[in-house]
Motif scaffolding. Structure first.
Motif, mmCIF file in Angstrom:
data_model
loop_
_atom_site.group_PDB
_atom_site.id
_atom_site.type_symbol
_atom_site.label_atom_id
_atom_site.label_comp_id
_atom_site.label_asym_id
_atom_site.label_seq_id
_atom_site.Cartn_x
_atom_site.Cartn_y
_atom_site.Cartn_z
ATOM 1 N N VAL A 1 13.220 7.522 -6.577
ATOM 2 C CA VAL A 1 12.975 6.955 -5.062
ATOM 3 C C VAL A 1 14.268 6.358 -4.656
ATOM 4 O O VAL A 1 14.956 5.467 -5.437
ATOM 5 N N ILE A 2 15.127 6.768 -3.404
ATOM 6 C CA ILE A 2 16.189 5.973 -2.902
ATOM 7 C C ILE A 2 15.776 5.465 -1.499
ATOM 8 O O ILE A 2 14.614 5.886 -0.829
ATOM 9 N N SER A 3 16.442 4.489 -0.932
ATOM 10 C CA SER A 3 16.207 3.956 0.416
ATOM 11 C C SER A 3 17.509 4.063 1.307
ATOM 12 O O SER A 3 18.656 3.535 0.878
ATOM 13 N N ILE A 4 17.282 4.448 2.558
ATOM 14 C CA ILE A 4 18.583 4.120 3.336
ATOM 15 C C ILE A 4 18.102 3.447 4.399
ATOM 16 O O ILE A 4 16.960 3.850 5.332
ATOM 17 N N ILE B 1 8.295 -0.885 -5.732
ATOM 18 C CA ILE B 1 8.079 0.435 -6.535
ATOM 19 C C ILE B 1 8.879 0.384 -7.847
ATOM 20 O O ILE B 1 9.899 0.172 -8.060
ATOM 21 N N SER B 2 8.041 0.152 -8.931
ATOM 22 C CA SER B 2 8.461 0.228 -10.305
ATOM 23 C C SER B 2 8.414 1.287 -11.040
ATOM 24 O O SER B 2 8.916 1.465 -12.294
ATOM 25 N N ASN B 3 7.508 2.369 -11.075
ATOM 26 C CA ASN B 3 7.148 3.206 -11.514
ATOM 27 C C ASN B 3 7.976 4.745 -11.018
ATOM 28 O O ASN B 3 7.927 4.614 -9.863
ATOM 29 N N SER C 1 0.982 -1.121 -0.153
ATOM 30 C CA SER C 1 -0.010 -0.168 -0.046
ATOM 31 C C SER C 1 0.938 1.291 0.032
ATOM 32 O O SER C 1 0.808 2.348 -0.733
ATOM 33 N N PHE C 2 1.890 1.098 0.702
ATOM 34 C CA PHE C 2 2.835 2.184 0.944
ATOM 35 C C PHE C 2 3.446 2.326 -0.615
ATOM 36 O O PHE C 2 3.805 3.701 -1.032
ATOM 37 N N ALA C 3 4.026 1.529 -1.216
ATOM 38 C CA ALA C 3 4.637 1.658 -2.546
ATOM 39 C C ALA C 3 3.623 2.449 -3.716
ATOM 40 O O ALA C 3 3.963 3.081 -4.239
ATOM 41 N N MET C 4 2.510 1.769 -3.398
ATOM 42 C CA MET C 4 1.344 2.452 -4.486
ATOM 43 C C MET C 4 1.078 3.862 -4.073
ATOM 44 O O MET C 4 1.003 4.723 -5.277
#
Length: 249
Positions: free
Chosen positions: A161-164, A154-156, A118-121
């Protein structure tokens, strides 16, 4: 089986069922709607949105997270020094009560499949409407596990988007990529899966918790566990994060 034991089992089973129903059918929808509103608001006047995921149960407010708050503030300053406006948005993974914590156990064990989806959407929809924005998902411990589960979905507009991820627990099957930075101390017994040391910390925690609370030092159970090496400080991680930020933003 004695009648008292049957009643106890019945009550515990009922609590589990109620907690899971509340979490999956009420909390998740309400929580993601609130998060979406905060994300949209943050993006109106800022080029970068920094999403804060606390450790533990994911209920600690940003201002109270003395373990991760300093690192987030330093990341924000790094980005602002590049001339970009940054807003910090909190994401809560459950509520700070017994039903909230029990209800989220299944998500934690399974690597947050429903909540991270849900978050990714929401993040994808936000970037679809704001392709010039940047989203940073930052998490500590269980928050890092959530961040990793979210970014892999997340594909779009994934380039935005980056993640730490700091101190991800060893049991999380991790997704790797150029937009993902994983940080862990060599002596972090949780991140490195040192089972014996973890069992010892878990065994002694109830005694430490009881003793400290009797003395008037009101600490949480996680603080009583005092997991060795699981404390992260800016001076130890600033070089790695600094390089990552400059390369990706």
């Amino acid at each position: 089986m004695r009648k008292r034991d049957k009643i106890l089992i019945f009550c515990l089973t009922g609590l589990l069922i109620i907690s899971f129903i509340w979490f999956y059918f009420f909390f998740l929808e309400e929580n993601i709607t609130s998060f979406e509103e905060k994300l949209i608001t943050a993006g109106q006047e800022n080029e970068v949105v920094l999403i804060f995921n606390s450790g533990g149960w994911g209920t600690t407010p940003f201002e109270s997270a003395i373990d991760f708050n300093p690192i987030i503030n330093e990341i924000k300053e790094l980005i602002e020094n590049q001339g970009l406006r940054v807003s910090i948005v909190e994401y809560y993974r459950t509520r700070e009560n017994i039903i909230g914590k029990i209800g989220s156990i299944r998500e934690i064990i399974r690597g947050f499949p429903s909540s991270s989806k849900s978050f990714a959407m929401v993040v994808e929809d936000f970037l679809e409407d704001n392709p010039d924005k940047m989203v940073i998902i930052a998490g500590l411990s269980n928050g890092a596990s959530f961040a990793n589960s979210a970014i892999e979905k997340i594909s779009n507009n994934e380039e935005n988007v980056i993640s730490i991820e700091v101190g991800t627990p060893f049991w999380k099957s991790k997704t790797e990529g150029e937009n993902i930075l994983e940080i862990k101390n060599q002596d972090d017994i949780l991140a490195n899966g040192q089972i014996g040391s973890l069992i010892f910390s878990l065994f002694r925690a109830p005694f430490v918790w009881t003793y400290e609370n009797i003395r008037g030092n009101h600490i949480s159970f996680s603080e009583a566990m005092n997991i060795s090496g699981h404390n992260y400080h800016w001076e130890e991680v600033k070089e790695e994060i600094g390089v990552f930020i400059k390369e990706r933003i």
